[in-house]
Scaffold this motif. Structure first.
Motif, mmCIF file in Angstrom:
data_model
loop_
_atom_site.group_PDB
_atom_site.id
_atom_site.type_symbol
_atom_site.label_atom_id
_atom_site.label_comp_id
_atom_site.label_asym_id
_atom_site.label_seq_id
_atom_site.Cartn_x
_atom_site.Cartn_y
_atom_site.Cartn_z
ATOM 1 N N ILE A 5 8.021 25.399 -17.461
ATOM 2 C CA ILE A 5 7.685 26.792 -17.778
ATOM 3 C C ILE A 5 8.947 27.653 -17.797
ATOM 4 N N ARG A 6 8.950 28.638 -18.679
ATOM 5 C CA ARG A 6 10.056 29.599 -18.810
ATOM 6 C C ARG A 6 9.544 30.999 -18.486
ATOM 7 N N ALA A 7 10.440 31.972 -18.482
ATOM 8 C CA ALA A 7 10.083 33.343 -18.101
ATOM 9 C C ALA A 7 9.007 33.958 -18.998
ATOM 10 N N GLY A 8 9.060 33.770 -20.286
ATOM 11 C CA GLY A 8 8.065 34.356 -21.173
ATOM 12 C C GLY A 8 8.149 35.871 -21.221
ATOM 13 N N ALA A 9 7.054 36.501 -21.652
ATOM 14 C CA ALA A 9 7.016 37.947 -21.829
ATOM 15 C C ALA A 9 5.795 38.534 -21.124
ATOM 16 N N PRO A 10 5.903 39.770 -20.612
ATOM 17 C CA PRO A 10 4.783 40.400 -19.916
ATOM 18 C C PRO A 10 3.705 40.966 -20.844
ATOM 19 N N ALA A 11 3.968 41.017 -22.125
ATOM 20 C CA ALA A 11 2.977 41.547 -23.075
ATOM 21 C C ALA A 11 2.940 40.667 -24.311
ATOM 22 N N PRO A 12 1.782 40.536 -24.916
ATOM 23 C CA PRO A 12 0.494 41.094 -24.520
ATOM 24 C C PRO A 12 -0.127 40.307 -23.370
ATOM 25 N N LEU A 13 -1.077 40.938 -22.679
ATOM 26 C CA LEU A 13 -1.787 40.253 -21.602
ATOM 27 C C LEU A 13 -2.657 39.139 -22.172
ATOM 28 N N GLY A 14 -2.862 38.111 -21.373
ATOM 29 C CA GLY A 14 -3.694 36.983 -21.780
ATOM 30 C C GLY A 14 -2.843 35.792 -22.154
ATOM 31 N N ALA A 15 -3.455 34.855 -22.855
ATOM 32 C CA ALA A 15 -2.774 33.660 -23.335
ATOM 33 C C ALA A 15 -2.591 33.807 -24.839
ATOM 34 N N HIS A 16 -1.341 33.716 -25.297
ATOM 35 C CA HIS A 16 -1.047 33.911 -26.714
ATOM 36 C C HIS A 16 -0.124 32.828 -27.224
ATOM 37 N N CYS A 17 -0.547 32.194 -28.320
ATOM 38 C CA CYS A 17 0.272 31.159 -28.947
ATOM 39 C C CYS A 17 1.478 31.791 -29.630
ATOM 40 N N THR A 18 2.619 31.131 -29.490
ATOM 41 C CA THR A 18 3.843 31.531 -30.173
ATOM 42 C C THR A 18 4.338 30.312 -30.948
ATOM 43 N N ASP A 19 5.418 30.468 -31.674
ATOM 44 C CA ASP A 19 5.983 29.336 -32.407
ATOM 45 C C ASP A 19 6.431 28.225 -31.456
ATOM 46 N N GLY A 20 6.800 28.588 -30.223
ATOM 47 C CA GLY A 20 7.344 27.596 -29.301
ATOM 48 C C GLY A 20 6.410 27.115 -28.207
ATOM 49 N N GLY A 21 5.199 27.657 -28.129
ATOM 50 C CA GLY A 21 4.285 27.274 -27.051
ATOM 51 C C GLY A 21 3.249 28.342 -26.810
ATOM 52 N N VAL A 22 2.847 28.501 -25.540
ATOM 53 C CA VAL A 22 1.857 29.523 -25.192
ATOM 54 C C VAL A 22 2.432 30.400 -24.093
ATOM 55 N N ASN A 23 2.343 31.716 -24.306
ATOM 56 C CA ASN A 23 2.777 32.694 -23.316
ATOM 57 C C ASN A 23 1.556 33.161 -22.529
ATOM 58 N N PHE A 24 1.683 33.177 -21.209
ATOM 59 C CA PHE A 24 0.613 33.634 -20.318
ATOM 60 C C PHE A 24 1.080 34.886 -19.600
ATOM 61 N N ALA A 25 0.218 35.911 -19.545
ATOM 62 C CA ALA A 25 0.541 37.155 -18.847
ATOM 63 C C ALA A 25 -0.724 37.667 -18.160
ATOM 64 N N LEU A 26 -0.616 37.917 -16.869
ATOM 65 C CA LEU A 26 -1.769 38.308 -16.049
ATOM 66 C C LEU A 26 -1.356 39.452 -15.130
#
Length: 80
Positions: A5-26
């Motif tokens: 896992i990497r740092a990712g982004a705080p927005a948008p909230l929820g689970a969002h697919c990106t070109d490189g994987g899935v970003n999780f924000a809660l």
């Protein structure tokens, strides 16, 4: 299996697919630690537990490279 896992982004909230994987924000005002639990396709067996590495203004977040849409997941939130 997904990479570490990497740092990712705080927005948008929820689970969002990106070109490189899935970003999780809660958001959690009182959490001391948040773990992301990944499950197999049946939803019965946990396959990984990853600590969300960053917290920005109460939003815990992380990016899991290689993860794809449809991954079953849940959270374990620690704290008061």
């Amino acid at each position: 299996m997904a990479e570490a896992i990497r740092a990712g982004a705080p927005a948008p909230l929820g689970a969002h697919c990106t070109d490189g994987g899935v970003n999780f924000a809660l958001y959690s005002a009182n959490a001391e630690r948040v773990e992301l639990c990944l499950f197999d396709t049946t939803g019965r067996h946990e396959t990984a537990r990853l600590t969300l590495p960053e917290c920005s203004d109460g939003v815990w977040h992380g990016l899991v490279p290689g993860l794809q849409a449809g991954q079953l997941y849940g959270y374990r939130v620690h704290g008061p």
